[in-house]
Design an enzyme around this catalytic site. Structure first.
Site, mmCIF file in Angstrom:
data_model
loop_
_atom_site.group_PDB
_atom_site.id
_atom_site.type_symbol
_atom_site.label_atom_id
_atom_site.label_comp_id
_atom_site.label_asym_id
_atom_site.label_seq_id
_atom_site.Cartn_x
_atom_site.Cartn_y
_atom_site.Cartn_z
ATOM 1 N N ASP A 1 -4.412 6.609 -6.985
ATOM 2 C CA ASP A 1 -4.257 5.349 -6.234
ATOM 3 C C ASP A 1 -4.372 5.573 -4.718
ATOM 4 O OD1 ASP A 1 -3.689 2.803 -5.400
ATOM 5 O OD2 ASP A 1 -1.967 2.531 -6.719
ATOM 6 N N SER B 1 3.873 0.731 -0.363
ATOM 7 C CA SER B 1 2.637 1.221 -0.974
ATOM 8 C C SER B 1 1.735 1.846 0.077
ATOM 9 C CB SER B 1 1.890 0.071 -1.643
ATOM 10 O OG SER B 1 2.498 -0.231 -2.855
ATOM 11 N N HIS C 1 -4.788 0.279 -4.311
ATOM 12 C CA HIS C 1 -4.409 -1.120 -4.507
ATOM 13 C C HIS C 1 -4.132 -1.836 -3.190
ATOM 14 C CE1 HIS C 1 -0.091 0.319 -4.778
ATOM 15 N NE2 HIS C 1 0.151 -0.859 -4.256
HETATM 16 N N1 ARG Z 1 3.114 -1.447 -8.879
HETATM 17 C C1 ARG Z 1 2.430 -1.041 -7.685
HETATM 18 C C2 ARG Z 1 3.075 -1.619 -6.461
HETATM 19 O O1 ARG Z 1 3.587 -2.700 -6.483
HETATM 20 C C3 ARG Z 1 1.011 -1.473 -7.681
HETATM 21 C C4 ARG Z 1 0.178 -0.689 -8.561
HETATM 22 C C5 ARG Z 1 -1.217 -1.193 -8.590
HETATM 23 N N2 ARG Z 1 -1.806 -0.842 -9.859
HETATM 24 C C6 ARG Z 1 -1.930 -1.687 -10.879
HETATM 25 N N3 ARG Z 1 -2.325 -1.240 -12.022
HETATM 26 N N4 ARG Z 1 -1.671 -2.968 -10.732
HETATM 27 O O2 ARG Z 1 3.019 -1.048 -5.399
#
Ligand code: ARG
Length: 719
Positions: A220, A654, A84
């Site tokens: 991811d 992230s 992501h």
């Molecule tokens: N919640 C994660 C973050 O803010 C992002 C994950 C991305 N995946 C998704 N399905 N939107 O780091």
């Protein structure tokens, strides 16, 4: 520098520490915190974590693309980060014909790596404490005057430390809400290329349904490489550039993890506000969060309808959709957890205890009266602000049209030179090209209509732009009818010069303020923005300055009240280390969550053809044969996909490496769990977990699923 460090270390090391909460500055780890790390299982010296003179783990950590973290994993500048985080670059490299987002991609040779325009990484070179300098420049100032002066002082100090000729950038960042200031110097590398990515069905497996949740089965990750000039220095993209020879890179362990293992993350958490006042919590749960969620909900719905139908639209809208959806779910979850965990009441208790201490201390004893009044004064307009940012400007056309106010200013203000006017027009032209490339008219037109209607029904009539809705009613009919807004939106889309090359070019050639003001898209944006900026923005600014002043004072008081407590500063997108353990948890009564997820769970969730839970055929085939090679978890006789730790991280982390006690990479942090979504405002030491993709799953995807053994060969594998 040394002296400043000494002073901070001395003051920090007096404090006592607490559980796994804490995002520590690796360069300022006190002995006590380091001892706690060792107690948890760390086997490295402080020097191996962070050193000014020798290479250390901190040299392998980069800011990736300005909002994420990445880590160097080979002596040829190879970078691991999240899927992501690479999403924008992966999408930009894709087309309907070569759909890397959908199908995945691996460069089998360096010549196949794909340049990624606009992507850069930054290495942290040094930090210094500049608190004395800032404090003496600000002494005696408060309120707006202080805020303004602070901006100038920080910019001036940054400029002294920066050296654009060497790609050195400097940022002075306030800590403890402005009770301390540190300058960070970074080296920016701009030639960063895409090396590999799994198909989106792996990299975003589970989609928004699983986002912010454990158990989780998402691969991811994505792979990039940073390039440098022949002398290993930052350089713009050039085919003659060579892979960066890094100061340090992380070895990768495929030995696997156990419950209780030491786990440490390095990275760039973007923002927390752990000393938020009870008033702030209440404003979020009552007004700001629900408004944001409601508005994003409809924007997402309109976008998704179009993305489903057409792969080209899907590629076009995917990055912006993902960003909107991510924090739509976050803020919805945050509200629920704040309420469920009674954070408002907890903060009130903390504040009562503070007041007890503050009695008889004139600097502090009135703080909450004043702070509360500031919130009360702002509260009636908070929803309006959110409806402008997330609603009216949630239409990409309106947001672009609003940006043309710069052109209007250049055309109407006296004393603007011809050259500046020309520049304003050229900038608008460039922005228009970018806007059109990203624009999906069908969804945007619906967003425009719906958000205008929501503003009408949800925002106090006394705050509406004067005359706007009356005119709309006069021309298009009943303001309670959706059809009214639909007709009006159609006319805006058909009438604006923004979509009409001939009309737009004619305007750029002979620009007049009248022509711009007559444009229906500009006129609409302008009506709402002018109304907001003239009447409500000043109130927001007053509120904001007061909120900052009281926040700083509160924290100053808290530090005086607890002179021996070790405190970590709130996240502010500076490098932090957090430490804890791999650990299961109990989300609610009678339910226990295991600390790992496996391929078995992927197959359980698999729904062929589904938007979120589909899987590549090859993955299903390999998994059904349990073809996991050296990446298998022997104990479970399965492939571990994800695991959880007790680390304290937030957005910006992230892509952060998850590092074991001996300094080896065991996973990439990519999410937080739903039960602790209040984490920006209040850390829950029982429930908070960091969700990580297991490095063995990453390598299996690259090697077995992707066939890119060339990437595996570059790594220093620990077996
Ligand atoms: N919640 C994660 C973050 O803010 C992002 C994950 C991305 N995946 C998704 N399905 N939107 O780091």
């Amino acid at each position: 520098m040394k002296k400043c460090l000494f002073v901070i270390l001395l003051s920090v090391s007096l404090f006592r520490s607490y559980a796994d909460e804490g995002m520590w500055l690796p360069m300022l780890l006190g002995q006590q915190v380091y001892n706690d790390m060792v107690k948890k299982g760390l086997k490295l010296t402080k020097e191996q974590l962070y050193s000014i003179n020798k290479s250390s783990i901190k040299d392998a950590i980069v800011i990736f693309g300005g909002g994420c973290t990445g880590e160097i994993v080979s002596n040829q500048g190879l970078i691991f980060t999240n899927h992501h985080c690479g999403y924008g670059s992966i999408t930009a490299a894709s087309s309907v014909e070569k759909n890397y987002l959908r199908d995945g991609f691996y460069a089998k040779a360096k010549t196949e790596e794909i340049p990624s325009q606009g992507l850069s990484v930054q290495f942290l070179l040094k930090i210094e404490d500049v608190t004395k300098q800032v404090d003496s420049a600000l002494s005696g100032l408060s309120g707006a005057e202080r805020a303004k002066k602070q901006g100038e002082v920080l910019a001036a100090i940054s400029a002294k430390y920066a050296d654009p000729s060497k790609s050195l950038e400097a940022v002075v960042t306030p800590f403890f809400k402005g009770n301390q200031f540190l300058v960070f110097v970074y080296e920016r590398y701009k030639d960063v290329r895409l090396v590999g990515t799994p198909p989106e069905s792996v990299g975003k497996f589970g989609g928004d349904t699983d986002n912010w949740e454990w158990p989780r089965h998402t691969g991811d990750f994505s792979v990039f490489r940073v390039y440098a000039s022949k002398d290993n220095k930052p350089a713009d993209y050039n085919t003659a550039n060579i892979p960066l020879k890094p100061k340090y890179y992380l070895p990768v362990s495929i030995k696997g993890i156990k419950d209780g293992d030491y786990a440490m993350t390095y990275g760039y958490p973007g923002g927390t506000n752990r000393y938020e006042s009870s008033y702030g919590i209440k404003l979020s749960t009552d007004i700001s969060n629900p408004a944001l969620v409601a508005l994003r909900d409809i924007r997402l719905k309109h976008m998704f309808e179009q993305m489903k139908k057409d792969p080209a639209v899907k590629l076009q809208l995917a990055p912006s959709y993902a960003g909107i959806a991510n924090y739509w779910k976050f803020y919805d979850g945050e509200t629920k957890q704040l309420l469920k965990q009674h954070i408002y009441e907890k903060k009130q208790k903390d504040e009562a205890a503070f007041l007890q201490w503050a009695k008889g201390k004139p600097e502090f004893e009135n703080i909450f009266n004043e702070w509360g009044k500031a919130y009360e004064a702002w509260r009636p307009y908070a929803k309006h602000r959110q409806y402008i940012n997330e609603g009216i400007l949630g239409s990409p056309l309106t947001a672009f049209a609003a940006s043309l106010a710069q052109v209007e200013r250049a055309l109407t203000m006296t004393g603007v030179s011809a050259a500046d006017q020309k520049k304003a027009l050229e900038d608008a032209n460039t922005r228009r090209t970018a806007f059109l490339a990203a624009e999906n008219k069908v969804s945007d037109q619906r967003i425009l209509a719906t958000t205008a209607m929501m503003f009408y029904s949800d925002i106090d009539k006394s705050q509406h732009p004067i005359g706007f809705y009356e005119n709309l009613k006069g021309t298009y009919g009943d303001l309670k009818e959706e059809a009214t807004y639909k007709k009006w939106a159609t006319d805006i889309f058909n009438g604006t010069m923004i979509f009409d090359d001939a009309k737009w070019n004619a305007f750029i050639k002979i620009p007049t303020a009248e022509a711009l003001q007559k444009d229906p898209a500009f006129a609409y944006a302008n009506a709402f923005i002018k109304n907001y900026s003239s009447k409500y923005l000043p109130l927001y600014q007053t509120f904001n300055v007061k909120n900052n002043d009281y926040g700083r004072l509160y924290l100053k008081g808290i530090m005086q009240m607890n002179p021996t407590k070790i405190m970590y500063p709130d996240a502010n997108f500076t490098m932090r280390v957090s430490f804890g353990n791999v650990k299961s948890y109990q989300p609610r009564d009678a339910v226990k969550y295991d600390f790992v997820c496996t391929m078995k769970g992927v197959l359980d969730k698999y729904i062929p053809g589904d938007y979120e839970f589909d899987m590549p055929a090859k993955l299903v085939e390999l998994a059904s044969k349990k073809d996991y090679g050296q990446y298998i978890d022997k104990q479970r006789n399965d492939l571990v996909t994800c695991f959880i730790t007790t680390n304290d991280i937030t957005g910006g982390n992230s892509g952060s490496p998850v590092i074991n006690g001996t300094g080896e990479l065991v996973g990439l942090a990519f999410d937080g769990n739903y039960e602790a979504l209040s984490h920006k405002l209040s850390f829950d030491k029982d429930l908070n977990r960091t969700i990580c993709v297991d490095i063995r799953y990453v390598l299996w995807c690259i090697d077995k699923l992707g066939g890119a053994a060339n990437i595996i060969q570059e790594l220093k594998l620990v077996k």
